[in-house]
Motif scaffolding. Sequence first.
Motif, PDB file in Angstrom:
ATOM      1  N   HIS A 349      -2.427  41.949  67.445  1.00 32.75           N
ATOM      2  CA  HIS A 349      -2.350  43.264  68.099  1.00 32.75           C
ATOM      3  C   HIS A 349      -3.158  44.308  67.333  1.00 32.75           C
ATOM      4  O   HIS A 349      -3.380  45.412  67.817  1.00 32.75           O
ATOM      5  N   GLY A 350      -3.597  43.960  66.116  1.00 27.00           N
ATOM      6  CA  GLY A 350      -4.428  44.872  65.340  1.00 27.00           C
ATOM      7  C   GLY A 350      -5.897  44.599  65.574  1.00 27.00           C
ATOM      8  O   GLY A 350      -6.294  43.532  66.058  1.00 27.00           O
ATOM      9  N   GLU A 351      -6.738  45.566  65.232  1.00 27.51           N
ATOM     10  CA  GLU A 351      -8.172  45.399  65.429  1.00 27.51           C
ATOM     11  C   GLU A 351      -8.703  44.321  64.496  1.00 27.51           C
ATOM     12  O   GLU A 351      -8.345  44.241  63.327  1.00 27.51           O
ATOM     13  N   ILE A 352      -9.576  43.495  65.019  1.00 31.37           N
ATOM     14  CA  ILE A 352     -10.120  42.372  64.270  1.00 31.37           C
ATOM     15  C   ILE A 352     -11.551  42.684  63.852  1.00 31.37           C
ATOM     16  O   ILE A 352     -12.349  43.221  64.630  1.00 31.37           O
ATOM     17  N   ALA A 353     -11.889  42.366  62.598  1.00 25.10           N
ATOM     18  CA  ALA A 353     -13.228  42.619  62.079  1.00 25.10           C
ATOM     19  C   ALA A 353     -14.212  41.588  62.629  1.00 25.10           C
ATOM     20  O   ALA A 353     -13.891  40.774  63.493  1.00 25.10           O
ATOM     21  N   ALA A 354     -15.411  41.613  62.098  1.00 33.24           N
ATOM     22  CA  ALA A 354     -16.498  40.805  62.629  1.00 33.24           C
ATOM     23  C   ALA A 354     -16.260  39.311  62.398  1.00 33.24           C
ATOM     24  O   ALA A 354     -15.457  38.899  61.565  1.00 33.24           O
ATOM     25  N   THR A 355     -17.024  38.531  63.164  1.00 29.05           N
ATOM     26  CA  THR A 355     -17.003  37.080  63.000  1.00 29.05           C
ATOM     27  C   THR A 355     -17.318  36.713  61.548  1.00 29.05           C
ATOM     28  O   THR A 355     -18.184  37.306  60.913  1.00 29.05           O
ATOM     29  N   GLY A 356     -16.597  35.746  61.028  1.00 26.24           N
ATOM     30  CA  GLY A 356     -16.799  35.308  59.651  1.00 26.24           C
ATOM     31  C   GLY A 356     -15.825  35.906  58.669  1.00 26.24           C
ATOM     32  O   GLY A 356     -15.785  35.511  57.498  1.00 26.24           O
ATOM     33  N   GLU A 357     -14.992  36.874  59.114  1.00 32.08           N
ATOM     34  CA  GLU A 357     -14.026  37.493  58.215  1.00 32.08           C
ATOM     35  C   GLU A 357     -13.028  36.445  57.718  1.00 32.08           C
ATOM     36  O   GLU A 357     -12.459  35.702  58.505  1.00 32.08           O
ATOM     37  N   PRO A 358     -12.804  36.383  56.402  1.00 29.80           N
ATOM     38  CA  PRO A 358     -11.828  35.435  55.872  1.00 29.80           C
ATOM     39  C   PRO A 358     -10.413  35.980  55.984  1.00 29.80           C
ATOM     40  O   PRO A 358     -10.192  37.187  56.080  1.00 29.80           O
ATOM     41  N   GLY A 359      -9.455  35.096  55.993  1.00 25.39           N
ATOM     42  CA  GLY A 359      -8.059  35.502  56.039  1.00 25.39           C
ATOM     43  C   GLY A 359      -7.164  34.302  55.844  1.00 25.39           C
ATOM     44  O   GLY A 359      -7.607  33.214  55.466  1.00 25.39           O
ATOM     45  N   LEU A 360      -5.888  34.508  56.148  1.00 27.89           N
ATOM     46  CA  LEU A 360      -4.897  33.461  55.953  1.00 27.89           C
ATOM     47  C   LEU A 360      -4.133  33.248  57.252  1.00 27.89           C
ATOM     48  O   LEU A 360      -3.658  34.211  57.871  1.00 27.89           O
ATOM     49  N   VAL A 361      -4.026  32.012  57.692  1.00 27.77           N
ATOM     50  CA  VAL A 361      -3.188  31.668  58.835  1.00 27.77           C
ATOM     51  C   VAL A 361      -1.810  31.288  58.305  1.00 27.77           C
ATOM     52  O   VAL A 361      -1.691  30.458  57.403  1.00 27.77           O
ATOM     53  N   ARG A 362      -0.799  31.931  58.874  1.00 27.05           N
ATOM     54  CA  ARG A 362       0.582  31.666  58.441  1.00 27.05           C
ATOM     55  C   ARG A 362       1.415  31.321  59.664  1.00 27.05           C
ATOM     56  O   ARG A 362       1.517  32.121  60.609  1.00 27.05           O
ATOM     57  N   ILE A 363       2.015  30.117  59.672  1.00 21.93           N
ATOM     58  CA  ILE A 363       2.801  29.658  60.813  1.00 21.93           C
ATOM     59  C   ILE A 363       4.196  29.299  60.315  1.00 21.93           C
ATOM     60  O   ILE A 363       4.367  28.283  59.627  1.00 21.93           O
ATOM     61  N   PRO A 364       5.202  30.122  60.605  1.00 21.66           N
ATOM     62  CA  PRO A 364       6.567  29.805  60.160  1.00 21.66           C
ATOM     63  C   PRO A 364       7.019  28.440  60.668  1.00 21.66           C
ATOM     64  O   PRO A 364       6.747  28.064  61.815  1.00 21.66           O
ATOM     65  N   PHE A 365       7.700  27.701  59.811  1.00 19.73           N
ATOM     66  CA  PHE A 365       8.210  26.392  60.227  1.00 19.73           C
ATOM     67  C   PHE A 365       9.092  26.510  61.468  1.00 19.73           C
ATOM     68  O   PHE A 365       9.124  25.612  62.309  1.00 19.73           O
TER      69      PHE A 365
END
Length: 384
Positions: A349-365
């Motif tokens: 729901h937040g604004e997303i930066a340009a293609t290639g931006e690094p980050g972390l995917v977090r998926i609750p069990f």
Amino acid sequence: MRRSQNQKADDSKMTDASHLVLRGIRKTYGDECVLNGVSLDVREGEYVVILGPSGCGKSTLLQIIAGLVRADSGSVELSSRSLDRTSPNDRDVSILFQDDRLYPHWTLRQSLQVACDRSPVKAKVDGLLDQIAERLGIGLQLDRRPDEVSGGQLRRAALAKALLRQPAVCLLDEPLTAIDTMLREELVSLLADYPRSRGDSLSRTSIVHVTHDGDEAMRLADRIVVMGQGRVLQSDAPELVYRKPKTLGVAKALGTPPANFLPLRWVQATVPGQAESIVNAVSCKGDDSVLVVRPESAQWLTAELERATPGAALEFEAQIVSSRYVGGRYVIQVSPLADGGTRLTLFSHGEIAATGEPGLVRIPFSELACVPAQENAPEASESR
């Protein structure tokens, strides 16, 4: 839009006795097995949506209930009475076909009046024809013949005919096809709120609705029955079918955008330190299992964002491959840094930066489901 909480509370006071009962329905055409031992119970007043791809046997099942097609084996009962030797005209059932069937030489009103005249609830149909016609947006077309109205208007008239019959069981085969988007919303509301009561001496109307549209099923059903290759794959409340699918085929049937699928072997190879915890948390059975990840269940975290939502979770570093703004949120595709060939679809729901931006995917069990890699394993228990 499904039925209100008050309506559901009323349903909970009803008997759990089955209204429509199918047992071991089997049908073949030549060498093709269309239905392979389908069993299904539908409670009185229940709205059941049968969901599945083309060719899985959905429409054939409706035609067997209506008595238009004879099953090779199995039985059909309505209110504890066998229908196996009952003609279609004598069954308390109405059906909306995929191809609209109205008398070509009659006006729409004349065709709809026949349904009213055949209704066992004659005392309650006065004015109902015009009321439903207006709700369906065909009030001004009632005095026209089928060849004088549009395809969408003809489809709505056919739906009105099925509803005006006020039967014990109303069968709807793809009722919302060829309907404009704006009117489609109105029809979903009409079907969700359609009164099921037919009088003290009569059973309440049950609806069996066939579709290939998962969103349509989620919005209307009290219970979703997912079919594949002529079998019932899962029969549950919409929330359970969506959150706790039992097979890969069920998981693929619902969701827009569709769910992500992570083979357990991929997790073991890519984030090996977390695989054992995941297996224990979501009860995966065997290394060939597949994790189901809904796009809204995964969090995209950048270095500037705190890691809110504490608790056990699958985490891995990734980068943005693409993003687009759809319906008030960003739909993004990310690729794990450890495996550039894998893609996952997430929401933000937040604004997303340009293609290639690094980050972390977090998926609750707690948001993960685990299914066998086999596509269409049938449900073991009877489908209630």
